[in-house]
Structures are given as structure tokens and as C-alpha cells.
Design a protein around this motif. Structure first.
Motif, PDB file in Angstrom:
ATOM      1  N   HIS A  17       0.815  -1.211   0.000  1.00  0.00           N
ATOM      2  CA  HIS A  17       0.000   0.000   0.000  1.00  0.00           C
ATOM      3  C   HIS A  17       0.848   1.261   0.000  1.00  0.00           C
ATOM      4  N   HIS A  18       0.385   2.243  -0.743  1.00  0.00           N
ATOM      5  CA  HIS A  18       0.915   3.598  -0.722  1.00  0.00           C
ATOM      6  C   HIS A  18      -0.204   4.437  -0.117  1.00  0.00           C
ATOM      7  N   ALA A  19      -0.030   4.861   1.137  1.00  0.00           N
ATOM      8  CA  ALA A  19      -1.109   5.532   1.861  1.00  0.00           C
ATOM      9  C   ALA A  19      -0.890   7.030   1.934  1.00  0.00           C
ATOM     10  N   LEU A  20      -1.984   7.751   1.755  1.00  0.00           N
ATOM     11  CA  LEU A  20      -2.010   9.185   1.941  1.00  0.00           C
ATOM     12  C   LEU A  20      -3.002   9.453   3.077  1.00  0.00           C
ATOM     13  N   PHE A  21      -2.513  10.070   4.161  1.00  0.00           N
ATOM     14  CA  PHE A  21      -3.323  10.347   5.350  1.00  0.00           C
ATOM     15  C   PHE A  21      -3.649  11.834   5.380  1.00  0.00           C
ATOM     16  N   ILE A  22      -4.945  12.177   5.294  1.00  0.00           N
ATOM     17  CA  ILE A  22      -5.390  13.560   5.292  1.00  0.00           C
ATOM     18  C   ILE A  22      -6.135  13.804   6.601  1.00  0.00           C
ATOM     19  N   THR A  23      -5.647  14.767   7.388  1.00  0.00           N
ATOM     20  CA  THR A  23      -6.266  15.058   8.676  1.00  0.00           C
ATOM     21  C   THR A  23      -7.000  16.388   8.606  1.00  0.00           C
ATOM     22  N   PHE A  24      -8.269  16.353   9.012  1.00  0.00           N
ATOM     23  CA  PHE A  24      -9.124  17.532   9.044  1.00  0.00           C
ATOM     24  C   PHE A  24      -9.333  17.980  10.487  1.00  0.00           C
ATOM     25  N   LYS A  25      -9.416  19.270  10.694  1.00  0.00           N
ATOM     26  CA  LYS A  25      -9.906  19.783  11.961  1.00  0.00           C
ATOM     27  C   LYS A  25     -11.414  19.540  11.944  1.00  0.00           C
ATOM     28  N   ALA A  26     -11.968  19.111  13.061  1.00  0.00           N
ATOM     29  CA  ALA A  26     -13.402  18.836  13.101  1.00  0.00           C
ATOM     30  C   ALA A  26     -13.966  19.202  14.468  1.00  0.00           C
ATOM     31  N   GLU A  27     -15.265  19.416  14.487  1.00  0.00           N
ATOM     32  CA  GLU A  27     -15.975  19.745  15.717  1.00  0.00           C
ATOM     33  C   GLU A  27     -17.081  18.726  15.927  1.00  0.00           C
ATOM     34  N   ALA A  28     -17.145  18.159  17.129  1.00  0.00           N
ATOM     35  CA  ALA A  28     -18.243  17.245  17.457  1.00  0.00           C
ATOM     36  C   ALA A  28     -19.498  18.087  17.668  1.00  0.00           C
ATOM     37  N   ILE A  29     -20.557  17.786  16.920  1.00  0.00           N
ATOM     38  CA  ILE A  29     -21.788  18.576  17.040  1.00  0.00           C
ATOM     39  C   ILE A  29     -22.942  17.778  17.638  1.00  0.00           C
ATOM     40  N   GLU A  30     -22.753  16.447  17.733  1.00  0.00           N
ATOM     41  CA  GLU A  30     -23.811  15.631  18.321  1.00  0.00           C
ATOM     42  C   GLU A  30     -23.242  14.304  18.787  1.00  0.00           C
ATOM     43  N   GLY A  31     -23.734  13.841  19.949  1.00  0.00           N
ATOM     44  CA  GLY A  31     -23.359  12.532  20.453  1.00  0.00           C
ATOM     45  C   GLY A  31     -22.284  12.577  21.517  1.00  0.00           C
ATOM     46  N   LYS A  32     -22.070  11.408  22.132  1.00  0.00           N
ATOM     47  CA  LYS A  32     -21.003  11.200  23.096  1.00  0.00           C
ATOM     48  C   LYS A  32     -20.141  10.080  22.555  1.00  0.00           C
ATOM     49  N   PRO A  33     -18.815  10.184  22.644  1.00  0.00           N
ATOM     50  CA  PRO A  33     -17.960   9.138  22.082  1.00  0.00           C
ATOM     51  C   PRO A  33     -18.196   7.781  22.746  1.00  0.00           C
ATOM     52  N   SER A  34     -18.447   6.793  21.928  1.00  0.00           N
ATOM     53  CA  SER A  34     -18.585   5.417  22.414  1.00  0.00           C
ATOM     54  C   SER A  34     -18.191   4.470  21.282  1.00  0.00           C
ATOM     55  N   ILE A  35     -17.627   3.342  21.650  1.00  0.00           N
ATOM     56  CA  ILE A  35     -17.182   2.363  20.659  1.00  0.00           C
ATOM     57  C   ILE A  35     -18.394   1.814  19.918  1.00  0.00           C
ATOM     58  N   GLN A  36     -18.352   1.903  18.606  1.00  0.00           N
ATOM     59  CA  GLN A  36     -19.441   1.410  17.765  1.00  0.00           C
ATOM     60  C   GLN A  36     -19.135   0.030  17.192  1.00  0.00           C
ATOM     61  N   ASP A  37     -17.862  -0.274  17.000  1.00  0.00           N
ATOM     62  CA  ASP A  37     -17.456  -1.542  16.401  1.00  0.00           C
ATOM     63  C   ASP A  37     -16.284  -2.105  17.186  1.00  0.00           C
ATOM     64  N   THR A  38     -16.568  -3.063  18.079  1.00  0.00           N
ATOM     65  CA  THR A  38     -15.518  -3.632  18.928  1.00  0.00           C
ATOM     66  C   THR A  38     -14.535  -4.482  18.133  1.00  0.00           C
ATOM     67  N   GLY A  39     -14.879  -4.843  16.915  1.00  0.00           N
ATOM     68  CA  GLY A  39     -13.950  -5.577  16.068  1.00  0.00           C
ATOM     69  C   GLY A  39     -12.880  -4.673  15.481  1.00  0.00           C
ATOM     70  N   GLU A  40     -13.119  -3.372  15.507  1.00  0.00           N
ATOM     71  CA  GLU A  40     -12.189  -2.412  14.919  1.00  0.00           C
ATOM     72  C   GLU A  40     -11.511  -1.538  15.977  1.00  0.00           C
ATOM     73  N   ILE A  41     -12.272  -1.097  16.980  1.00  0.00           N
ATOM     74  CA  ILE A  41     -11.777  -0.154  17.989  1.00  0.00           C
ATOM     75  C   ILE A  41     -11.864  -0.802  19.376  1.00  0.00           C
ATOM     76  N   SER A  42     -10.757  -0.723  20.138  1.00  0.00           N
ATOM     77  CA  SER A  42     -10.767  -1.304  21.481  1.00  0.00           C
ATOM     78  C   SER A  42     -10.946  -0.255  22.581  1.00  0.00           C
ATOM     79  N   GLU A  43     -10.653   1.007  22.269  1.00  0.00           N
ATOM     80  CA  GLU A  43     -10.774   2.057  23.285  1.00  0.00           C
ATOM     81  C   GLU A  43     -10.883   3.419  22.605  1.00  0.00           C
ATOM     82  N   ILE A  44     -11.670   4.292  23.212  1.00  0.00           N
ATOM     83  CA  ILE A  44     -11.785   5.689  22.792  1.00  0.00           C
ATOM     84  C   ILE A  44     -11.581   6.530  24.041  1.00  0.00           C
TER      85      ILE A  44
END
Length: 134
Positions: free
Chosen positions: A74-101
């Protein structure tokens, strides 16, 4: 090599930044691969929702990183955006992909994600407009 575009969101509140621990054991900002036919902005919005449950408003690009991953071709290009959370509280949605937030201070985030040479503070000072031209 296969080109892979990845869009990340830099989401801060006060002096903390939201980070995710991927199942592979690496820490990153929330985000992921851009799907075919998807804009960078659409990808980062979708990926953040899929990983954290948050709805975000996307701002400027703050970083572009590039890497070759020879082991998987793979040749990866990582683009990072500044972002603002406008709704919700952080919680793991997919335990197969994310182990902690978690919200973490900038120094801890810089230690967890050493691939930004000027750290989170540098990202916050950086800005480049993003425009989708159709």
C-alpha cells in the motif's frame, strides 16, 4: 503499490483531543479509508460516526502524511481535518475495529501518535482550505 487514501478528524475540547485505539494496538485520531466514489469529507464524517458514534462538522485540512507499507503493497495518503463534534457522546461502535476511545491531553496524544512531528499543537496551528470541485 495500491493507493489508499485515509481521512482523519482532529477533534478537540479544551486541551484534550479524541483518540482511538485500533484493534491492531496502534493509537490514532478517529478516521479511516476513503471508499470508492466518496469525497474526503464524506469519508471522515462516516468513519468518525462508525468508530465513535459522533456527528462532526468538518473544517480545514491540518495535515497530509504519506507512507509506503511494503508488507501489504500500500501507498497511503493520510489527510487530517480539523473537526468539531456537534452531536453525540464518544462510544465504541465496532468492537472488532476499535478497542478504546478516550479524550487525552495533548502531550499524551503526542506520545501515542508520534507521526506528527509538531504534535497536536502544530496541527491546531495549521490550516489549508478543503474544496470539493465536483
Amino acid at each position: 503499490m495500491i493507493r489508499v487514501d485515509v481521512a482523519y478528524a482532529l477533534i478537540c475540547k479544551g486541551n484534550e483531543v479524541l483518540v482511538v485505539n485500533n484493534q491492531g494496538g496502534t493509537w490514532s485520531l478517529p478516521g479511516g479509508a476513503v471508499e470508492q466514489g466518496e469525497t474526503l469529507e464524506q469519508a471522515v464524517i462516516r468513519e468518525v460516526a462508525e468508530e465513535t458514534g459522533l456527528t462532526i462538522k468538518v473544517g480545514e485540512i491540518v495535515s497530509v502524511n504519506e507512507a509506503f507499507f511494503k508488507e501489504n503493497g500500500h501507498h497511503a495518503l493520510f489527510i487530517t481535518f480539523k473537526a468539531e463534534a456537534i452531536e453525540g457522546k464518544p462510544s465504541i461502535q465496532d468492537t472488532g475495529e476499535i478497542s478504546e476511545i478516550k479524550w487525552t491531553d495533548f502531550q499524551t496524544a503526542n506520545n501515542l501518535m508520534p507521526y506528527h512531528p509538531d504534535g497536536v499543537e502544530g496541527l491546531l496551528k495549521s490550516s489549508s482550505p478543503y474544496t470539493f470541485q465536483g
